[in-house]
Design a protein around this motif. Structure first.
Motif, mmCIF file in Angstrom:
data_model
loop_
_atom_site.group_PDB
_atom_site.id
_atom_site.type_symbol
_atom_site.label_atom_id
_atom_site.label_comp_id
_atom_site.label_asym_id
_atom_site.label_seq_id
_atom_site.Cartn_x
_atom_site.Cartn_y
_atom_site.Cartn_z
ATOM 1 N N SER A 53 0.456 -0.957 -0.212
ATOM 2 C CA SER A 53 -0.340 0.140 0.173
ATOM 3 C C SER A 53 1.261 1.066 -0.337
ATOM 4 C CB SER A 53 -0.527 -0.318 1.151
ATOM 5 O OG SER A 53 -1.228 -1.032 0.958
ATOM 6 N N ALA A 54 0.216 2.283 -1.213
ATOM 7 C CA ALA A 54 1.388 3.156 -0.894
ATOM 8 C C ALA A 54 0.427 4.625 -0.114
ATOM 9 C CB ALA A 54 0.818 3.951 -2.074
ATOM 10 N N HIS A 55 1.850 5.243 0.221
ATOM 11 C CA HIS A 55 1.342 5.842 1.652
ATOM 12 C C HIS A 55 0.023 7.284 1.104
ATOM 13 C CE1 HIS A 55 2.119 8.858 4.865
ATOM 14 N NE2 HIS A 55 1.449 10.138 4.095
ATOM 15 N N GLN A 56 -0.843 7.486 2.890
ATOM 16 C CA GLN A 56 -1.904 8.020 2.321
ATOM 17 C C GLN A 56 -2.326 9.011 2.924
ATOM 18 O OE1 GLN A 56 -4.642 7.533 0.112
ATOM 19 N NE2 GLN A 56 -2.992 5.943 -0.799
ATOM 20 N N PRO A 57 -2.219 10.834 2.707
ATOM 21 C CA PRO A 57 -2.474 11.807 3.298
ATOM 22 C C PRO A 57 -3.472 11.376 4.385
ATOM 23 C CG PRO A 57 -3.501 12.209 1.790
ATOM 24 C CD PRO A 57 -2.951 10.568 1.380
ATOM 25 N N HIS A 58 -2.517 12.012 5.784
ATOM 26 C CA HIS A 58 -3.651 12.211 7.326
ATOM 27 C C HIS A 58 -4.017 10.331 7.592
ATOM 28 C CE1 HIS A 58 -3.704 15.961 6.045
ATOM 29 N NE2 HIS A 58 -4.373 16.199 4.982
ATOM 30 N N PRO A 59 -2.797 9.245 7.405
ATOM 31 C CA PRO A 59 -3.336 8.188 8.138
ATOM 32 C C PRO A 59 -3.853 8.524 9.194
ATOM 33 C CG PRO A 59 -1.198 8.373 7.854
ATOM 34 C CD PRO A 59 -2.216 9.312 7.471
ATOM 35 N N VAL A 60 -4.722 7.522 9.971
ATOM 36 C CA VAL A 60 -5.149 7.255 11.238
ATOM 37 C C VAL A 60 -4.252 6.427 11.893
ATOM 38 C CG1 VAL A 60 -7.196 7.028 13.174
ATOM 39 C CG2 VAL A 60 -6.958 8.478 10.969
ATOM 40 N N ARG A 61 -3.401 6.423 12.884
ATOM 41 C CA ARG A 61 -2.704 5.368 13.179
ATOM 42 C C ARG A 61 -3.682 5.075 15.190
ATOM 43 N NH1 ARG A 61 3.525 4.968 13.748
ATOM 44 N NH2 ARG A 61 2.618 4.794 11.277
ATOM 45 N N ARG A 104 3.468 6.537 19.024
ATOM 46 C CA ARG A 104 1.818 7.723 19.044
ATOM 47 C C ARG A 104 1.307 7.631 18.126
ATOM 48 N NH1 ARG A 104 7.068 12.515 18.971
ATOM 49 N NH2 ARG A 104 8.271 11.493 20.159
ATOM 50 N N PRO A 105 0.637 7.104 18.438
ATOM 51 C CA PRO A 105 -1.073 6.611 17.961
ATOM 52 C C PRO A 105 -2.220 7.964 17.817
ATOM 53 C CG PRO A 105 -1.225 6.157 20.248
ATOM 54 C CD PRO A 105 0.558 5.671 20.215
ATOM 55 N N ASP A 106 -2.869 8.141 17.191
ATOM 56 C CA ASP A 106 -3.463 9.067 16.984
ATOM 57 C C ASP A 106 -5.229 8.225 18.023
ATOM 58 O OD1 ASP A 106 -2.404 10.744 14.983
ATOM 59 O OD2 ASP A 106 -3.353 8.583 13.333
ATOM 60 N N VAL A 107 -5.229 7.364 18.035
ATOM 61 C CA VAL A 107 -6.401 6.627 19.434
ATOM 62 C C VAL A 107 -5.816 5.916 19.427
ATOM 63 C CG1 VAL A 107 -9.041 5.372 19.146
ATOM 64 C CG2 VAL A 107 -8.524 7.705 17.054
ATOM 65 N N LEU A 108 -6.131 5.505 21.144
ATOM 66 C CA LEU A 108 -5.861 4.611 22.036
ATOM 67 C C LEU A 108 -6.484 3.874 23.069
ATOM 68 C CD1 LEU A 108 -2.707 3.453 23.575
ATOM 69 C CD2 LEU A 108 -2.366 5.239 24.763
ATOM 70 N N CYS A 109 -6.526 2.275 22.236
ATOM 71 C CA CYS A 109 -7.525 1.768 22.808
ATOM 72 C C CYS A 109 -6.844 0.652 24.093
ATOM 73 C CB CYS A 109 -8.236 0.877 22.184
ATOM 74 S SG CYS A 109 -9.064 1.354 20.799
ATOM 75 N N LEU A 110 -7.652 0.739 25.730
ATOM 76 C CA LEU A 110 -5.859 0.597 26.306
ATOM 77 C C LEU A 110 -7.434 -0.587 27.531
ATOM 78 C CD1 LEU A 110 -4.191 3.070 28.300
ATOM 79 C CD2 LEU A 110 -3.816 1.912 26.233
ATOM 80 N N LEU A 333 0.783 -8.374 23.430
ATOM 81 C CA LEU A 333 1.375 -7.787 22.679
ATOM 82 C C LEU A 333 0.689 -6.423 22.088
ATOM 83 C CD1 LEU A 333 3.247 -10.567 20.690
ATOM 84 C CD2 LEU A 333 4.274 -8.927 22.112
ATOM 85 N N SER A 334 0.545 -5.397 21.995
ATOM 86 C CA SER A 334 1.027 -3.897 21.644
ATOM 87 C C SER A 334 -0.093 -4.800 20.125
ATOM 88 C CB SER A 334 0.890 -2.842 21.687
ATOM 89 O OG SER A 334 2.413 -2.957 20.677
ATOM 90 N N LEU A 335 -0.700 -4.054 19.137
ATOM 91 C CA LEU A 335 -1.242 -4.038 17.974
ATOM 92 C C LEU A 335 -1.781 -2.481 17.663
ATOM 93 C CD1 LEU A 335 -4.170 -7.120 18.129
ATOM 94 C CD2 LEU A 335 -1.958 -7.344 17.713
ATOM 95 N N VAL A 336 -0.858 -2.201 16.540
ATOM 96 C CA VAL A 336 -0.448 -1.585 15.545
ATOM 97 C C VAL A 336 -1.119 -1.020 14.377
ATOM 98 C CG1 VAL A 336 0.526 1.439 15.900
ATOM 99 C CG2 VAL A 336 0.818 0.284 17.278
ATOM 100 N N CYS A 337 -2.125 -0.077 14.181
ATOM 101 C CA CYS A 337 -2.293 0.018 12.300
ATOM 102 C C CYS A 337 -2.802 1.221 12.000
ATOM 103 C CB CYS A 337 -4.025 -0.836 12.073
ATOM 104 S SG CYS A 337 -4.134 -2.343 13.482
#
Length: 351
Positions: A53-61, A104-110, A333-337
């Motif tokens: 996948s190519a880089h996209q502007p404004h991804p949500v991490r 440095r996620p934009d959204v963090l689910c703990l 383990l942490s999952l990051v998308c």
């Protein structure tokens, strides 16, 4: 910052409203490095782009992570190969913070958060995050001597990235009665794109024998998400959760076939895009070694595209004593998308 005295606590329902002095992420990283200088090197993980996948502007991490409640880690979970010294909060909290700062996620689910008010809310609040915490009504942490209160689910998002449109904390119902598991559901509007998305965090009932309860809890959350999506055609969904269920369990199948168009992001790490990772938690208890896939990031395949996934460490990287350890703070383990918005549907409300 983390070694200072007691910090102010927000009033219930106002968790994200404290007026906190801003802190640079680099400053906290240096503090982590100083405290952890005698610890072994941390596990190194890389991002993988499925299908190139190519880089996209404004991804949500988004980061999904069961961080291991401190009271349970030291008092009940019996990690027989993990030294007690590795579980002490004075240093373990820096390992958790370091992991969050690294990505440095934009959204963090703990999940399993039992130091929300004295650590995570002030710490992440100073970094520009808005936080919401929903404790379990009868947390097992409360049965541990010298506990820090109940554990629960916490949802954080970066204020500079999102506006909060709606928020709900819910106690999940199962077969006509309220259970001990909870969820937080929020609708956020992206400042950069003007697009909205609905995000949820949850932690379902643990242990074998409770499969039907987990299925009922999952259905309750899915029904709420369905209701939240009504009148908002094309509103994308993101769900980070420790479902305490393998992919062959009923609750997993209910998420996959819910009608909300959800898919599990981490399947895209497999060669065919169909299989979940072999594990998201790996520990050794008195009963033996436990290696399972229990944690997931679900997303709307019609509204979002997966651009990058944080790969899972190998068995050799984790080490023979498994998790937690001196180099990793949790048994999960942490999952990051990284996600990007797909083109919105045509209509009067493009969500």
């Amino acid at each position: 910052m983390l070694s200072s005295g007691p910090m102010a606590q927000a009033e219930p329902g106002q968790e994200g409203a404290l007026d906190l002095e801003p802190c640079a992420p680099e400053e906290l990283q240096r503090e982590c490095e100083e405290v952890l200088r005698n610890r072994p090197p941390r596990i190194q993980r890389s991002f993988v782009s499925p299908g190139g996948s190519a880089h996209q502007p404004h991804p949500v991490r988004l980061m999904q992570w069961n961080i291991l409640a401190q009271a349970l880690g030291e008092g009940r979970d019996s990690f027989v190969r993990c030294p007690l010294e590795a579980l002490k909060w004075a240093e373990r909290k820096y390992l958790i913070l370091e992991e969050i700062l690294r990505y440095r996620p934009d959204v963090l689910c703990l999940q399993e958060v039992d130091h929300y008010h004295d650590t995570f809310q002030p710490m992440l609040g100073s970094l520009g995050y808005h936080g919401t915490f929903c404790p379990k009504p009868s947390s097992p942490c409360l049965g541990v001597e010298h506990n820090n209160g109940p554990d629960g689910c916490a949802l954080f998002f970066r204020r500079e990235r999102f506006l909060l449109e709606d928020s709900a904390s819910m106690r999940l119902a199962a077969t006509m009665f309220k259970s001990n598991q909870v969820a937080v559901v929020q609708t956020l509007r992206c400042r950069a794109t003007g697009r909205s998305l609905c995000v949820a965090v949850t932690h379902l009932k643990a242990l074998s024998g409770w499969e039907h309860l987990r299925a009922a809890q999952g259905s309750d959350l899915l029904q709420y998400l369905q209701a939240a999506s009504e009148g908002r055609p094309g509103l994308p969904l993101l769900v980070g959760g420790d479902l305490n269920a393998e992919p062959d369990e009923e609750v997993y199948q209910r998420f996959a076939a819910s009608g909300l168009g959800l898919d599990s992001a981490y399947k895209q790490l497999s060669p065919d895009g169909l299989a979940e990772p072999p594990y998201t938690t790996w520990k050794i208890r008195p009963s033996g070694e436990s290696c399972h896939t229990l944690d997931y990031v679900w997303y709307s395949r019609r509204g979002l595209r997966v651009h990058a996934l944080l790969e899972l460490p190998t068995a050799e990287q984790i080490g023979p004593d498994r998790l937690p350890s001196y180099s990793y703070p949790s048994d999960h383990l942490s999952l990051v998308c990284d996600f990007s918005f797909l083109d919105p549907p045509q209509g009067p409300d493009q969500g």
